[in-house]
Write an enzyme that holds these catalytic residues in place. Structure first.
Site, PDB file in Angstrom:
ATOM      1  N   ASP A 197       0.853  -1.192   0.000  1.00  0.00           N
ATOM      2  CA  ASP A 197       0.000   0.000   0.000  1.00  0.00           C
ATOM      3  C   ASP A 197       0.889   1.242   0.000  1.00  0.00           C
ATOM      4  O   ASP A 197       2.070   1.183   0.359  1.00  0.00           O
ATOM      5  CB  ASP A 197      -0.897  -0.039   1.244  1.00  0.00           C
ATOM      6  CG  ASP A 197      -1.852   1.136   1.316  1.00  0.00           C
ATOM      7  OD1 ASP A 197      -2.409   1.507   0.269  1.00  0.00           O
ATOM      8  OD2 ASP A 197      -2.033   1.688   2.416  1.00  0.00           O
ATOM      9  N   ASP A 231      -0.413   5.060   0.883  1.00  0.00           N
ATOM     10  CA  ASP A 231      -0.714   6.089   1.878  1.00  0.00           C
ATOM     11  C   ASP A 231      -0.710   5.508   3.284  1.00  0.00           C
ATOM     12  O   ASP A 231      -1.423   4.550   3.580  1.00  0.00           O
ATOM     13  CB  ASP A 231      -2.063   6.733   1.569  1.00  0.00           C
ATOM     14  CG  ASP A 231      -2.056   7.437   0.220  1.00  0.00           C
ATOM     15  OD1 ASP A 231      -1.013   7.991  -0.141  1.00  0.00           O
ATOM     16  OD2 ASP A 231      -3.091   7.409  -0.477  1.00  0.00           O
ATOM     17  N   ASP A 288      -2.084  -0.431   6.044  1.00  0.00           N
ATOM     18  CA  ASP A 288      -2.390   0.214   7.314  1.00  0.00           C
ATOM     19  C   ASP A 288      -3.886   0.288   7.591  1.00  0.00           C
ATOM     20  O   ASP A 288      -4.299   0.518   8.715  1.00  0.00           O
ATOM     21  CB  ASP A 288      -1.814   1.627   7.359  1.00  0.00           C
ATOM     22  CG  ASP A 288      -2.477   2.539   6.324  1.00  0.00           C
ATOM     23  OD1 ASP A 288      -2.609   2.095   5.158  1.00  0.00           O
ATOM     24  OD2 ASP A 288      -2.842   3.680   6.658  1.00  0.00           O
TER      25      ASP A 288
END
Length: 205
Positions: free
Chosen positions: A12, A14, A146
């Site tokens: 991922d 961001d 996240d």
């Protein structure tokens, strides 16, 4: 099982590779006239609610950050991400960037172009770049993310996932990485446990 006979790491962007929160906060301060102290550190995924924004205000603020401030082009990388991903790539791990940045219509060109620019400018090695929200259906052997909803969805689909530590995901069980050094250790352990054909390393020019 990945679609190719290599060990694929789904990464991922961001909150994992790039400091989205800092970049978005700076844009909100600039355009909405908020004082920095009015925008507390993000402890839930929908930071806009902590910052006193409605969802509609968040949508407009996000669009402004992406289109006017070119946030995806200029945000800061998280410490150690380039070095860590090069170590893994040089070991033969196939890096697949998987991000859900195409949130709103009429901002796709800048989102996609600025993402590719940022990856090159910050020397992030990768072999695939996927813009998709349905991450469990993107073939990878291991993911690092996240987002609590992404982690839950990945694990529900039987996908192995590392939680990249953020205040809003502390209730999730591990494996958990607090730094990119932790990611390397966890990926290397998983990689070593599997027998896979590995690709030739990328070359850093």
């Amino acid at each position: 099982m990945s679609s190719i006979d290599q060990f694929v790491l789904g990464v991922d962007l961001d909150g994992v590779c790039a400091d989205y929160e800092q970049a978005f906060r700076a844009s909100v301060v600039r355009h909405l006239g908020r004082a920095p102290e009015q925008l507390p550190p993000q402890t839930v995924m929908d930071a806009y609610s902590q910052w006193g924004l409605t969802f509609e205000q968040f949508e407009q603020a996000h669009r402004t950050a992406v289109v006017e401030d070119r946030m995806f082009r200029h945000m800061q990388p998280l410490p150690g991400v380039s070095e860590a991903l090069w170590r893994l790539s040089n070991r033969g791990v196939w890096i697949r960037i998987i991000t859900h940045r195409l949130l709103f219509n009429w901002a796709h060109e800048s989102s996609a172009a600025d993402t590719a620019y940022w990856l090159d400018a910050n020397e992030i090695p990768y072999r695939d770049l996927c813009f998709i929200g349905d991450k469990p259906n993107v073939g990878a052997d291991l993911y690092v993310d996240d987002s609590p909803s992404n982690i839950v969805a990945l694990r529900a689909a039987g996908r192995a996932a590392i939680v990249f530590d953020q205040p809003y995901n502390r209730d999730l069980p591990g494996p958990r990485a607090h730094t990119w050094e932790d990611v390397v250790a966890l990926v290397e352990a998983e990689f070593a446990a599997r027998e896979r054909q590995v690709p030739l390393p990328l070359e850093l020019e």
